[in-house]
Enzyme design. Sequence first.
Site, PDB file in Angstrom:
ATOM      1  N   TYR A 119       0.806  -1.492  -0.354  1.00  0.00           N
ATOM      2  CA  TYR A 119      -0.208  -0.200  -0.102  1.00  0.00           C
ATOM      3  C   TYR A 119       0.528   1.177   0.060  1.00  0.00           C
ATOM      4  O   TYR A 119       0.604   2.329  -0.465  1.00  0.00           O
ATOM      5  CB  TYR A 119      -0.800  -0.275   1.135  1.00  0.00           C
ATOM      6  CG  TYR A 119      -1.965   1.236   1.320  1.00  0.00           C
ATOM      7  CD1 TYR A 119      -3.213   1.805   0.798  1.00  0.00           C
ATOM      8  CD2 TYR A 119      -1.327   2.103   2.697  1.00  0.00           C
ATOM      9  CE1 TYR A 119      -3.811   2.594   0.560  1.00  0.00           C
ATOM     10  CE2 TYR A 119      -2.362   3.281   2.740  1.00  0.00           C
ATOM     11  CZ  TYR A 119      -3.318   3.502   1.994  1.00  0.00           C
ATOM     12  OH  TYR A 119      -4.280   4.406   2.167  1.00  0.00           O
ATOM     13  N   LYS A 123       1.255   3.941  -2.990  1.00  0.00           N
ATOM     14  CA  LYS A 123       0.473   5.406  -2.937  1.00  0.00           C
ATOM     15  C   LYS A 123       2.388   6.594  -2.671  1.00  0.00           C
ATOM     16  O   LYS A 123       1.746   7.542  -3.524  1.00  0.00           O
ATOM     17  CB  LYS A 123       0.537   5.717  -0.899  1.00  0.00           C
ATOM     18  CG  LYS A 123      -0.610   5.333  -0.490  1.00  0.00           C
ATOM     19  CD  LYS A 123      -1.324   6.537  -1.404  1.00  0.00           C
ATOM     20  CE  LYS A 123      -3.043   6.093  -0.806  1.00  0.00           C
ATOM     21  NZ  LYS A 123      -4.173   7.359  -1.053  1.00  0.00           N
ATOM     22  N   ASN A 148      -2.629   7.372  11.420  1.00  0.00           N
ATOM     23  CA  ASN A 148      -4.334   7.214  11.391  1.00  0.00           C
ATOM     24  C   ASN A 148      -4.949   8.054  11.491  1.00  0.00           C
ATOM     25  O   ASN A 148      -5.180   8.986  12.625  1.00  0.00           O
ATOM     26  CB  ASN A 148      -4.078   5.986  12.661  1.00  0.00           C
ATOM     27  CG  ASN A 148      -2.821   5.267  12.764  1.00  0.00           C
ATOM     28  OD1 ASN A 148      -3.138   4.005  11.739  1.00  0.00           O
ATOM     29  ND2 ASN A 148      -1.576   5.345  12.861  1.00  0.00           N
ATOM     30  N   PRO A 310     -43.628  23.332  47.655  1.00  0.00           N
ATOM     31  CA  PRO A 310     -44.177  24.239  47.774  1.00  0.00           C
ATOM     32  C   PRO A 310     -43.978  24.704  49.461  1.00  0.00           C
ATOM     33  O   PRO A 310     -44.727  23.821  50.684  1.00  0.00           O
ATOM     34  CB  PRO A 310     -45.868  24.248  47.791  1.00  0.00           C
ATOM     35  CG  PRO A 310     -46.387  23.384  46.761  1.00  0.00           C
ATOM     36  CD  PRO A 310     -45.469  22.513  46.092  1.00  0.00           C
ATOM     37  N   GLY A 311     -43.899  25.995  49.680  1.00  0.00           N
ATOM     38  CA  GLY A 311     -43.213  26.011  51.012  1.00  0.00           C
ATOM     39  C   GLY A 311     -42.262  25.396  51.755  1.00  0.00           C
ATOM     40  O   GLY A 311     -42.114  25.644  52.698  1.00  0.00           O
TER      41      GLY A 311
END
Length: 399
Positions: A119, A123, A148, A310-311
């Site tokens: 390869y 190239k 890579n 609540p509260g």
Amino acid sequence: MKILVTGAKGFVGRNLVTALKQIENGNDRTRPSLKIEEIFQYDKDDDLAALKRYCADYDFVFNLAGVNRPQKESEFVEGNCGFLSDLLDLLENEHNRCPIMLSSSAQASLSGRFKDSPYGRSKLEAEKVLMEYGQRTGSRVLIYRFPNLFGKWCRPNYNSAVATFCYNYAHDLPIQVNDPSTELELVYIDDLVKEMLDALEGKEKRCEFEGTDVIAKNDGSYCYVPVSHKVTLGQIVDCLDCIKKQPETLIVPELKEDGFIKKLYSTYLSYLPKEKTIFDLSMHEDERGSFTELVKTINGGQFSVNISKPGVTKGQHFHNSKWEFFIVVKGKALIRERNLATDEVYEFVVDGTKMQAVHMLPGYTHSIENLDSENELITLMWANELFDPGRPDTFHEEV
């Protein structure tokens, strides 16, 4: 500017074309001087005649087409050199002297473990063909020897260990590491695409090579991506172990700007199946409401959400060193803080209709009261450190 991208359906091609389209349609305004009129996409299944038809029009060519897993060794030369020669002939016949970028490989160095790489030889031959073309025609040639690569859309179980590891981890499949100390040089796809866009603007980074080592040089024969990462297989696996466990631990690893782990995390997430994209959080509920930890970081503290009925008044404790932000996102609350050293009290009425962040100060005992008698109070909380049950730094004290 009209641009040709060969190998447009491959890993690099898909990412590059996506970036080019964002510039073409005006979504990316970070490169105001770059105007893209048309993007020609070519892949191995397309007819070569399509290239010839528009060959006179190209203003820049990204040649990403190539073969790296052929059935026969002879296909290396055909795919990596033969196609390039055909493309250059078409350009030369049309007297088109546009710049040409070639996607080559570190294996073209034919050094070290790449010494006997067929390869790499194909190239290297493609590099020679392009260099000779540039010398003959005067065209600007840009040859990149990529190490890579990794990132979203990279094909697993093909030629990227990182893609394979990320995919397998995301799908609960086993991985195999023969030697954890094996070191890879890795380039992230977004860094590569940035360099490609720089090259399009004539700002490519030039170099020469000594084996696989980059030697930066302004008039170098080659080009390179300036940001890369050298990591071992063992380090990659350790990082992925941590990343995969995040839905259980809530811990996000340290994500340094331009750091490898940040890029690996993004890559891993791109392979998650649908069922793992959503995960449950543990709500701690009692008669007062609930408290849920959302995200924990290594050095940046943790985020939680607190719901008060609540509260209800919550808190009534102090920290010696820990400090927090309280941000009411829905409802109305009274936040009170008392300095344990002076008994001075700070009071803040905060409302979800106006986003404000209130510091919970070290050495101040504090409380938060839901002032609404009918609706829940929702408060986003950030603490500067992770909660440690063994050393909670939390002590009960009424305001």
